[in-house]
Design an enzyme around this catalytic site. Structure first.
Site, mmCIF file in Angstrom:
data_model
loop_
_atom_site.group_PDB
_atom_site.id
_atom_site.type_symbol
_atom_site.label_atom_id
_atom_site.label_comp_id
_atom_site.label_asym_id
_atom_site.label_seq_id
_atom_site.Cartn_x
_atom_site.Cartn_y
_atom_site.Cartn_z
ATOM 1 N N CYS A 68 8.299 4.979 -0.621
ATOM 2 C CA CYS A 68 7.860 3.794 -1.344
ATOM 3 C C CYS A 68 6.398 3.981 -1.729
ATOM 4 C CB CYS A 68 7.997 2.547 -0.486
ATOM 5 S SG CYS A 68 9.687 2.169 0.012
ATOM 6 N N GLU A 88 3.863 12.609 -0.123
ATOM 7 C CA GLU A 88 4.367 12.208 1.190
ATOM 8 C C GLU A 88 5.362 13.205 1.771
ATOM 9 O OE1 GLU A 88 5.776 8.250 1.639
ATOM 10 O OE2 GLU A 88 4.155 7.355 0.464
ATOM 11 N N GLU A 117 6.415 -7.871 -2.936
ATOM 12 C CA GLU A 117 6.406 -6.883 -4.004
ATOM 13 C C GLU A 117 7.498 -7.089 -5.052
ATOM 14 O OE1 GLU A 117 4.615 -3.037 -1.563
ATOM 15 O OE2 GLU A 117 6.777 -3.181 -1.838
#
Length: 200
Positions: A68, A88, A117
């Site tokens: 994310c 990541e 969000e």
């Protein structure tokens, strides 16, 4: 001067209303902002799960979907997906497709910290093995999509609150994640940069 990453703030209709430093937005009063979720698959349809690093501000140590993040101001969401998967997980993507353009959620941690969000969901296909960045991801594992989805739906798998809400919507698109229909980028929130051309 130290670079400070900013996120895009949005109103309830998905229109941009400004930016704020990423380090300042996640509090007990987190403003609605633009983000993304991505689900990484191999060519056999297995999904890559990640366990968030214990140093993360929100949901440290929680198992979740692959990756994310937040687009930078002026950055296309598909480019942000590609950027964060490299950062990541050390992954190079074969393809990135928009799947759920209007997903949004709000969740509250036990300590009162809020996630809030507009979070479009993307599918990414890779051939590489992940090389997790320890500051972001504690560990990863591959699972057959059906096994993962069944365990989320049954409550057997303890997963992040956003993934728990996303999985039923993804399951509704069909049993094979590699054949889910690609959504129309025109359905993205107005705050999202237009998805034109291939991800950079």
């Amino acid at each position: 001067m130290t670079y400070q990453e900013h996120v895009v703030l949005v109103d309830g209709q998905g229109n941009p209303i400004g930016t704020a430093p990423k380090t300042s937005v996640h509090t007990a009063h987190t403003p609605l902002h633009l983000a993304f979720s991505s689900y990484v698959f191999d060519e056999g349809g297995q999904v890559l799960l990640s366990r968030r690093a214990v140093g993360k501000l929100t949901w440290p140590g929680a198992w979740t979907n692959s990756c994310c993040g937040h687009p930078l101001p002026g950055e296309r969401l598909s480019v942000a997906v590609t950027r964060r998967l490299a950062f990541e997980l050390g992954l190079r993507v074969e393809s990135v497709d928009l799947i759920l353009p209007r997903f949004s959620y709000r969740a509250v941690m036990d300590n009162g910290t809020v996630e809030n969000e507009l979070c479009p969901v993307f599918r990414a296909v890779v051939r590489d093995e992940a090389a997790p960045n320890a500051e972001e991801v504690d560990t990863v594992r591959w699972m057959p999509w059906k096994t993962f989805a069944d365990q989320v739906l049954s409550g057997e798998l303890d997963i992040s609150p956003w993934a728990r809400e996303q999985v039923p919507q993804l399951v509704a698109l069909g049993p094979d994640p590699l054949t889910w229909p690609v959504a129309d980028p025109a359905e993205l929130p107005a705050a999202a940069e237009p998805e034109t051309g291939e991800p950079a």
